[in-house]
Design a protein around this motif. Structure first.
Motif, mmCIF file in Angstrom:
data_model
loop_
_atom_site.group_PDB
_atom_site.id
_atom_site.type_symbol
_atom_site.label_atom_id
_atom_site.label_comp_id
_atom_site.label_asym_id
_atom_site.label_seq_id
_atom_site.Cartn_x
_atom_site.Cartn_y
_atom_site.Cartn_z
ATOM 1 N N ALA A 102 -23.850 89.229 89.390
ATOM 2 C CA ALA A 102 -23.243 87.907 89.546
ATOM 3 C C ALA A 102 -24.177 86.815 89.039
ATOM 4 N N GLU A 103 -25.440 86.955 89.405
ATOM 5 C CA GLU A 103 -26.448 85.960 88.977
ATOM 6 C C GLU A 103 -26.576 85.929 87.459
ATOM 7 N N LYS A 104 -26.648 87.095 86.843
ATOM 8 C CA LYS A 104 -26.858 87.153 85.397
ATOM 9 C C LYS A 104 -25.610 86.738 84.621
ATOM 10 N N LEU A 105 -24.430 87.008 85.183
ATOM 11 C CA LEU A 105 -23.217 86.569 84.506
ATOM 12 C C LEU A 105 -23.181 85.040 84.406
ATOM 13 N N LEU A 106 -23.532 84.354 85.480
ATOM 14 C CA LEU A 106 -23.545 82.890 85.433
ATOM 15 C C LEU A 106 -24.522 82.386 84.370
ATOM 16 N N GLU A 107 -25.676 83.043 84.243
ATOM 17 C CA GLU A 107 -26.633 82.659 83.201
ATOM 18 C C GLU A 107 -26.011 82.815 81.816
ATOM 19 N N VAL A 108 -25.321 83.928 81.601
ATOM 20 C CA VAL A 108 -24.719 84.177 80.288
ATOM 21 C C VAL A 108 -23.615 83.169 79.991
ATOM 22 N N LEU A 109 -22.777 82.864 80.972
ATOM 23 C CA LEU A 109 -21.702 81.906 80.745
ATOM 24 C C LEU A 109 -22.257 80.534 80.372
ATOM 25 N N ALA A 110 -23.350 80.147 81.020
ATOM 26 C CA ALA A 110 -23.971 78.853 80.681
ATOM 27 C C ALA A 110 -24.482 78.860 79.246
ATOM 28 N N LEU A 111 -25.066 79.975 78.822
ATOM 29 C CA LEU A 111 -25.585 80.077 77.460
ATOM 30 C C LEU A 111 -24.457 80.120 76.430
ATOM 31 N N ILE A 112 -23.359 80.791 76.779
ATOM 32 C CA ILE A 112 -22.207 80.817 75.866
ATOM 33 C C ILE A 112 -21.629 79.416 75.721
ATOM 34 N N ALA A 113 -21.506 78.716 76.836
ATOM 35 C CA ALA A 113 -20.952 77.356 76.800
ATOM 36 C C ALA A 113 -21.820 76.439 75.943
ATOM 37 N N ALA A 114 -23.134 76.692 75.926
ATOM 38 C CA ALA A 114 -24.060 75.882 75.131
ATOM 39 C C ALA A 114 -24.216 76.410 73.707
ATOM 40 N N ASP A 115 -23.461 77.462 73.378
ATOM 41 C CA ASP A 115 -23.554 78.111 72.065
ATOM 42 C C ASP A 115 -24.996 78.514 71.763
ATOM 43 N N ASP A 116 -25.623 79.123 72.786
ATOM 44 C CA ASP A 116 -27.045 79.443 72.684
ATOM 45 C C ASP A 116 -27.321 80.932 72.886
ATOM 46 N N ILE A 117 -26.321 81.772 72.713
ATOM 47 C CA ILE A 117 -26.539 83.216 72.874
ATOM 48 C C ILE A 117 -25.527 83.973 72.032
ATOM 49 N N ARG A 118 -25.947 85.132 71.518
ATOM 50 C CA ARG A 118 -25.070 86.043 70.795
ATOM 51 C C ARG A 118 -25.309 87.450 71.331
ATOM 52 N N PRO A 119 -24.262 88.226 71.509
ATOM 53 C CA PRO A 119 -24.462 89.598 71.985
ATOM 54 C C PRO A 119 -25.067 90.474 70.893
ATOM 55 N N GLU A 120 -25.939 91.388 71.305
ATOM 56 C CA GLU A 120 -26.617 92.286 70.370
ATOM 57 C C GLU A 120 -26.015 93.689 70.439
ATOM 58 N N PRO A 121 -25.826 94.347 69.298
ATOM 59 C CA PRO A 121 -25.277 95.709 69.311
ATOM 60 C C PRO A 121 -26.186 96.666 70.089
ATOM 61 N N GLN A 122 -25.573 97.649 70.716
ATOM 62 C CA GLN A 122 -26.325 98.670 71.435
ATOM 63 C C GLN A 122 -26.920 99.692 70.469
ATOM 64 N N GLU A 123 -27.964 100.360 70.941
ATOM 65 C CA GLU A 123 -28.523 101.504 70.207
ATOM 66 C C GLU A 123 -27.735 102.746 70.627
ATOM 67 N N HIS A 124 -26.689 103.034 69.924
ATOM 68 C CA HIS A 124 -25.761 104.084 70.349
ATOM 69 C C HIS A 124 -26.420 105.461 70.422
ATOM 70 N N ALA A 125 -27.457 105.685 69.639
ATOM 71 C CA ALA A 125 -28.126 106.987 69.655
ATOM 72 C C ALA A 125 -28.810 107.261 70.991
ATOM 73 N N ARG A 126 -29.090 106.209 71.763
ATOM 74 C CA ARG A 126 -29.759 106.361 73.061
ATOM 75 C C ARG A 126 -28.774 106.484 74.223
ATOM 76 N N ALA A 127 -27.500 106.520 73.942
ATOM 77 C CA ALA A 127 -26.494 106.471 75.000
ATOM 78 C C ALA A 127 -26.525 107.723 75.876
ATOM 79 N N THR A 128 -26.384 107.493 77.183
ATOM 80 C CA THR A 128 -26.131 108.568 78.145
ATOM 81 C C THR A 128 -24.891 108.174 78.944
ATOM 82 N N TYR A 129 -24.364 109.128 79.720
ATOM 83 C CA TYR A 129 -23.056 108.905 80.327
ATOM 84 C C TYR A 129 -23.061 109.182 81.828
#
Length: 309
Positions: free
Chosen positions: A175-202
């Motif tokens: 919850a805390e981190k989502l609010l941080e991300v929403l504030a950064l999105i609203a300020a156009d100050d963040i972009r999501p980064e692709p995952q390293e799919h080769a490291r994926a576990t399930y």
């Protein structure tokens, strides 16, 4: 931001509460899974997110399915949303729905992606013996937790943590981190980064049989089962033709000549396994209440009982 919120269990509540308490966002709609029959009386009970939404006076939708649900797509599209927040909704969001908001669907996932993609990351983090886990704020795509990640945060797993206590901490962190991300999105100050799919576990969806204890396994593995599988399916074994659930336990490494699965009553209880003993603290025999070790031991007539039968 104008938001819709999709979530179902208690894990989603801290995020919903935080969004509303922030005063910076409006939740236009809550989408949750249908009411389900629960308990001995099999009464129809609403999911925790629905109950919270009704307290806040928020409109609620409970679609039976999302795939090919044109009505749901239209409902979300008409709301002119900036984003749809997803926290443990419990179903995959279909591709045709992902474009209904300007910033898409933003998910709070309970692991540090790409590790532990899937439905049960908290349980599998404990079962796998991870020293730490965390949360990822990510953008959903058509895959299973494969979308780009805005932000991650780590959280240690203590020796006393079970799936319930760890879930509570991760829910608050998410919850805390989502609010941080929403504030950064609203300020156009963040972009999501692709995952390293080769490291994926399930972390696949848990099945009831995942809780069945094999007493020939080592003590640490069984103790992690006890911690990692509460409240469902719970680590369990057989006792006199009934199911015995172990809700809490510790372990002791010790050489012995007892047959694995032997329940021994002596100043308490211990259960033999491959390399030592499981010391059950809370137990529940099918049809009975949860009891502590000493109360359970008082009800036993024999000093040794073979479990798993």
């Amino acid at each position: 931001m104008r938001l819709a919120f999709m979530g179902t269990p208690g894990f989603a509540l801290p995020t919903l509460h935080a969004l509303i308490a922030s005063g910076e966002h409006t939740v236009e709609l809550v989408v949750t899974q249908p009411d389900k029959q629960k308990g001995r009386g099999m009464k129809m009970l609403p999911p925790p997110v629905k109950e919270a939404a009704e307290v806040y006076g928020l409109p609620v939708k409970q679609p039976e399915h999302l795939k090919h649900n044109a009505e749901m797509v239209q409902t979300l599209s008409r709301l002119d949303l900036d984003a749809v927040i997803v926290v443990a909704y419990g179903r995959i969001i279909p591709a045709e729905m992902l474009a209904v908001a300007r910033h898409g669907f933003i998910n709070v996932h309970a692991s540090v992606l790409p590790v532990l993609r899937g439905a049960a990351p908290i349980n599998w983090a404990i079962l796998s013996g991870y020293p730490a886990t965390g949360v990822s704020i990510m953008q959903l795509d058509e895959g299973l937790d494969t979308g780009p990640v805005y932000l991650t945060a780590s959280c240690p797993i203590t020796e006393d943590d079970d799936a319930v206590t760890l879930s509570e901490r991760l829910a608050r962190l998410g919850a805390e981190k989502l609010l941080e991300v929403l504030a950064l999105i609203a300020a156009d100050d963040i972009r999501p980064e692709p995952q390293e799919h080769a490291r994926a576990t399930y972390a696949p969806l848990l099945k009831k049989e995942d809780g069945l204890i094999d007493w020939t396994k080592d003590a640490l593995t069984i103790e992690r089962m006890v911690r990692g599988l509460v409240p469902w399916p719970c680590a369990f074994t057989g006792m006199g033709g009934k199911v015995l659930r172990i809700w809490k336990a510790s372990y002791r490494l010790q050489q012995h000549d007892c047959k694995p699965g032997t329940l021994i009553k002596d100043h308490g209880l211990r259960i033999a396994c491959h390399d030592g003993f499981i010391i059950p603290a809370l137990l529940q025999l099918e049809g009975k209440q949860v009891l502590d070790m000493h109360a359970f031991a008082n009800g036993l007539r024999a000093n040794k009982i073979m479990l798993g039968e």
